[in-house]
Design a protein around this motif. Structure first.
Motif, mmCIF file in Angstrom:
data_model
loop_
_atom_site.group_PDB
_atom_site.id
_atom_site.type_symbol
_atom_site.label_atom_id
_atom_site.label_comp_id
_atom_site.label_asym_id
_atom_site.label_seq_id
_atom_site.Cartn_x
_atom_site.Cartn_y
_atom_site.Cartn_z
ATOM 1 N N THR A 1 -47.492 84.910 2.257
ATOM 2 C CA THR A 1 -46.499 85.679 2.992
ATOM 3 C C THR A 1 -45.473 86.236 2.024
ATOM 4 O O THR A 1 -44.962 85.511 1.170
ATOM 5 N N HIS B 1 -60.413 85.743 -3.403
ATOM 6 C CA HIS B 1 -59.083 86.359 -3.453
ATOM 7 C C HIS B 1 -59.091 87.838 -3.099
ATOM 8 O O HIS B 1 -58.193 88.585 -3.481
ATOM 9 N N PHE C 1 -58.504 90.700 -0.417
ATOM 10 C CA PHE C 1 -57.762 90.857 0.836
ATOM 11 C C PHE C 1 -58.718 91.164 1.982
ATOM 12 O O PHE C 1 -59.618 91.987 1.847
ATOM 13 N N LYS C 2 -58.520 90.498 3.106
ATOM 14 C CA LYS C 2 -59.351 90.707 4.293
ATOM 15 C C LYS C 2 -58.560 91.294 5.461
ATOM 16 O O LYS C 2 -59.099 91.995 6.299
ATOM 17 N N GLU C 3 -57.253 90.965 5.516
ATOM 18 C CA GLU C 3 -56.414 91.443 6.612
ATOM 19 C C GLU C 3 -54.955 91.262 6.212
ATOM 20 O O GLU C 3 -54.629 90.400 5.408
ATOM 21 N N TRP C 4 -54.093 92.107 6.774
ATOM 22 C CA TRP C 4 -52.662 91.897 6.591
ATOM 23 C C TRP C 4 -51.982 92.094 7.932
ATOM 24 O O TRP C 4 -52.467 92.817 8.793
ATOM 25 N N THR D 1 -57.386 95.275 9.241
ATOM 26 C CA THR D 1 -58.397 94.637 8.410
ATOM 27 C C THR D 1 -58.526 95.400 7.095
ATOM 28 O O THR D 1 -58.043 96.523 6.971
ATOM 29 N N TYR E 1 -54.007 87.907 4.275
ATOM 30 C CA TYR E 1 -55.110 86.947 4.374
ATOM 31 C C TYR E 1 -56.196 87.358 3.385
ATOM 32 O O TYR E 1 -56.548 88.526 3.287
ATOM 33 N N TYR E 2 -56.709 86.384 2.648
ATOM 34 C CA TYR E 2 -57.717 86.676 1.635
ATOM 35 C C TYR E 2 -58.839 85.650 1.701
ATOM 36 O O TYR E 2 -58.690 84.576 2.273
ATOM 37 N N ASP E 3 -59.984 86.004 1.090
ATOM 38 C CA ASP E 3 -61.143 85.112 1.110
ATOM 39 C C ASP E 3 -61.161 84.223 -0.133
ATOM 40 O O ASP E 3 -60.235 84.251 -0.946
ATOM 41 N N ASP F 1 -47.901 89.139 6.026
ATOM 42 C CA ASP F 1 -48.854 88.045 5.837
ATOM 43 C C ASP F 1 -50.155 88.659 5.338
ATOM 44 O O ASP F 1 -50.720 89.535 5.999
ATOM 45 N N MET G 1 -53.725 82.349 2.976
ATOM 46 C CA MET G 1 -52.748 83.343 3.345
ATOM 47 C C MET G 1 -51.545 83.214 2.418
ATOM 48 O O MET G 1 -51.168 82.124 2.010
#
Length: 82
Positions: free
Chosen positions: A3, A26, A28-31, A46, A21-23, A19, A1
């Protein structure tokens, strides 16, 4: 993550936090958006249904955790400046 925090002056979201969130790749999976950098999440979505257009990978589908709000992008076009 990671921020992103905005200072309290100027811009579109003064004092707010995002915030991301990435896998492991790199992507992006969610913010999550936190108004005024509160500990409570104001909104989150998501990142799904990735499409690569002109070499740029874009998540075209976004859904809130409660499933109530969905943002879907269609007819995406990459315009190159000359």
């Amino acid at each position: 993550m990671i921020t992103i925090l905005y200072n309290n002056e100027g811009g579109y979201t003064p004092g707010d936090a995002y915030d991301i969130y990435y896998d492991k790749d790199h992507k992006f999976k969610e913010w999550a958006y936190r108004s005024k950098n509160d500990s409570v999440i104001t909104m989150a979505t998501t990142f799904k249904e990735y499409k690569t257009i002109e070499g740029i990978t874009i998540a075209t589908d976004h859904l809130t955790p409660d499933g109530f709000t969905r943002i879907n992008f269609t007819d995406i076009e990459i315009i190159k400046k000359k």
